[in-house]
Design an enzyme around this catalytic site. Structure first.
Site, PDB file in Angstrom:
ATOM      1  N   GLU A  51      -1.884   7.097  -0.683  1.00  0.00           N
ATOM      2  CA  GLU A  51      -1.622   5.803  -1.325  1.00  0.00           C
ATOM      3  C   GLU A  51      -2.252   5.692  -2.712  1.00  0.00           C
ATOM      4  OE1 GLU A  51      -1.303   5.099   3.131  1.00  0.00           O
ATOM      5  OE2 GLU A  51      -2.680   6.176   1.791  1.00  0.00           O
ATOM      6  N   PHE A 113      -5.636  -4.190  15.037  1.00  0.00           N
ATOM      7  CA  PHE A 113      -5.464  -2.800  14.626  1.00  0.00           C
ATOM      8  C   PHE A 113      -5.003  -2.736  13.169  1.00  0.00           C
ATOM      9  CE2 PHE A 113      -2.595   0.965  14.312  1.00  0.00           C
ATOM     10  CZ  PHE A 113      -3.584   1.941  14.406  1.00  0.00           C
ATOM     11  N   GLN A 114      -5.724  -1.966  12.376  1.00  0.00           N
ATOM     12  CA  GLN A 114      -5.445  -1.762  10.950  1.00  0.00           C
ATOM     13  C   GLN A 114      -5.471  -3.063  10.143  1.00  0.00           C
ATOM     14  OE1 GLN A 114      -1.905   0.752  10.524  1.00  0.00           O
ATOM     15  NE2 GLN A 114      -3.226   2.557  10.560  1.00  0.00           N
ATOM     16  N   LYS A 163       3.140  -9.058   8.706  1.00  0.00           N
ATOM     17  CA  LYS A 163       4.360  -8.432   9.232  1.00  0.00           C
ATOM     18  C   LYS A 163       5.381  -9.451   9.712  1.00  0.00           C
ATOM     19  CE  LYS A 163       6.078  -4.673  12.103  1.00  0.00           C
ATOM     20  NZ  LYS A 163       5.742  -3.541  13.003  1.00  0.00           N
ATOM     21  N   MET A 482     -17.923  18.068 -17.691  1.00  0.00           N
ATOM     22  CA  MET A 482     -18.690  17.013 -18.345  1.00  0.00           C
ATOM     23  C   MET A 482     -20.034  16.796 -17.658  1.00  0.00           C
ATOM     24  SD  MET A 482     -18.645  15.212 -21.001  1.00  0.00           S
ATOM     25  CE  MET A 482     -17.005  14.900 -21.632  1.00  0.00           C
TER      26      MET A 482
END
Length: 574
Positions: A51, A113-114, A163, A482
């Site tokens: 993502e 959940f999630q 949802k 760096m």
């Protein structure tokens, strides 16, 4: 009357808004939306492999086009994986709309959940956020999100979508909102006329003026007006790192960019100036160094569309809140009937600037000769030559980023694509992919390092699926360059975890995905490899170019010093 589900409203709105690509990764809370996208052909979905890559792809597209990039992720880990990309866009004022699936509204707060409070998580790094409470709100909320992301000071907007708001069984009237108005949001566009007149008077009277232009000039589409003003008054132009290309770098009046690794003449000119005309810049710490020592003899004019940026770090003597193009055009209108600048003083100022230029001419770096390890600066110059200075140049973060900014000269806006504010390793590869998808006929070149590339190298799979033929220049110094440079300078070369041990065979890695890769170790191999890579227009090509691991980026400002306090090499300083 057209009745659509919340999910179908999202798909239809994106089409009506003119969105061609959306970048994302599916999951349970977003599946109704994915099903709606599947049932239409206008908006193309690009499946990333992480993502974070979706946000960087959208970000790259937004930087190149000036239009909002669009992201779709699921709830919980899908949304939190996008956080780094959201922060990257926020720091650099990049327009983006991030659609996040969320657990059903009756489960919010139940540790379902999630479930993650992504609105709360991202609150410090977004311009605004919305949570959908009823499907009928979706068109209006999305229109507001796009409007907020792209107006005023641009930035990312998160839309949290439970949802049940996208359930296919519930349908409501859909009307595309052509306009939107937010009572509490009305960004200023025109600057204060009196302040603009005062600024013009100061520019005409100044003896050692400089223009300091930033990313706001590019996002405000004001490059042409800036160039007109600079030419009209014959003023030296310095751009920030984000502002590269806002003024053509091949022009005599361009001094490059200032700050930590800016050019010698840009830093010297800003330090000794008596007037800094800053427009669309933040005066951030990478430019100013020690604020108490910043431009000690200069008055500051600061133009920005965001009032909170003005006098935030450097006190402005003449603050002007307004859009860069409008302010510059009003200034040009005033100048058309005014006397010219202080010519004698300006001529002496240019002589001083040319003196600084000549001091460093031919001393910027020591080119490698045949048989010696390649210098990264040579590689960037060779890429500039073969692309005629006209490519979209994308970078990751580190030494290669600084070398690319220093040695690839930009004459157009929106061609330099780099994470400047957050400094996000892994940004470059997905950002380059987002640009190439939308600009298939242009050269898109990624300068990366073996550290940054490995953070997002799984997107090779995305390139294979969607045939994205970017050109990847891996400046391989087998270290976090760096970090290693700072350790050389400040930690007596104690290289704590800055060597990249156990590196893959990049040729085999790239070939495993079905792409072409070449290894370059010598000056003799460089030009033929580049010629072959850019001849293969429709193929992704990875050049693993081994460069001198001991090379440092110079100039480099001395920490806590003034702008003029610089290390010029490993043995020389101002």
């Amino acid at each position: 009357m057209e009745l659509l589900s919340g999910a179908d409203m999202i798909a239809r709105f994106l089409k009506d808004e003119g969105v061609e690509y959306i970048y994302g990764y599916p999951g349970g809370a977003a599946l109704h939306i994915y099903d709606a996208l599947f049932r239409q052909d206008d908006v193309k979905h690009i499946l990333v492999r992480h993502e974070q890559a979706a946000t960087h792809m959208a970000d790259g597209y937004a930087r190149a086009s000036g239009k909002p990039g669009v992201v779709l992720v699921t709830s919980g880990p899908g949304a939190t994986n996008a956080v780094t990309g959201i922060a990257t866009a926020y720091m650099d004022s990049i327009p983006m709309v991030v659609l996040c699936g969320q657990v059903a509204s009756h489960l919010i707060g139940e540790d379902a959940f999630q479930e993650t409070d992504i609105v709360g998580v991202t609150r410090p790094i977004v311009k605004h956020s919305f949570s959908v409470r009823h499907p009928s709100e979706i068109p209006t909320i999305l229109k507001k999100a796009f409007y907020l992301a792209s107006t005023g000071r641009p930035g990312p907007v998160v839309v949290d979508i439970p949802k049940d708001m996208t359930a296919p069984t519930e349908r409501y009237e859909y009307v595309y909102p052509k306009k939107v108005k937010l009572r509490s949001y009305s960004p200023v566009t025109r600057g204060h006329a009196g302040q603009i007149k005062k600024a013009v008077d100061m520019m005409l009277k100044a003896r050692r003026p400089v223009i300091f232009a930033g990313g706001g000039v590019i996002s405000g589409r004001a490059s042409e007006a800036l160039t007109d003003l600079a030419k009209r008054l014959n003023l030296p132009v310095i751009t920030s790192l984000m502002g590269l290309g806002a003024y053509p770098q091949n022009d005599r009046q361009s001094l490059g960019w200032p700050g930590m690794h800016g050019s010698y003449e840009a830093n010297m000119a800003m330090h000794h100036s008596d007037l800094v005309f800053g427009i669309g810049v933040r005066f951030d710490d990478r430019v100013t160094n020690n604020v108490s020592k910043f431009c000690p003899t200069a008055k500051i004019i600061h133009v920005d569309i965001d009032p909170s940026s003005i006098s935030k770090s450097v006190q402005a003597d003449v603050p002007i809140v307004g859009a860069a193009d409008n302010v510059l055009n009003e200034m040009l209108g005033l100048l058309s009937s005014r006397e010219s600048v202080n010519q004698d003083a300006l001529e002496a100022w240019w002589q001083q600037i040319e003196g600084w230029r000549s001091e460093r001419a031919g001393k910027l770096y020591e080119p490698a000769t045949p048989g010696e390890p390649l210098k990264p600066q040579q590689v960037v110059e060779a890429v500039h030559k073969i692309t005629h200075g006209d490519a979209f140049v994308v970078t990751d973060v580190g030494q290669h980023q600084m070398f690319a900014g220093q040695y690839y000269k930009f004459n157009k806006p929106n061609r330099w694509i780099s994470s400047s504010g957050l400094g996000t390793m892994g940004f470059g590869f997905p950002a380059a992919n987002g640009i190439k998808l939308n600009y298939p006929d242009d050269d898109v070149v990624l300068f990366t390092g073996e550290g940054s590339f490995q953070m997002m190298m799984q997107e090779l799979s995305t390139c294979k699926q969607f045939n994205i033929p970017v050109k990847i220049i891996n400046l391989n110094n087998a270290s976090l360059g760096m970090v290693r440079q700072w350790q050389d300078l400040n930690y007596k070369s104690r290289h704590a975890h800055s060597y990249m041990e156990s590196l893959p065979d990049f040729e085999k890695l790239i070939e495993a995905y079905g792409f072409k890769a070449m290894t370059v170790r010598t000056l003799e191999e460089l030009e033929p490899a580049l010629e072959e890579a850019f001849r293969l227009k429709d193929e992704l090509v990875f050049l693993d170019i081994h460069v001198d691991p001991r090379e440092h980026v110079y100039p480099m400002q001395v920490p806590l010093g003034a702008m003029r306090d610089m290390l010029l090499s490993k043995t020389e300083r101002t």
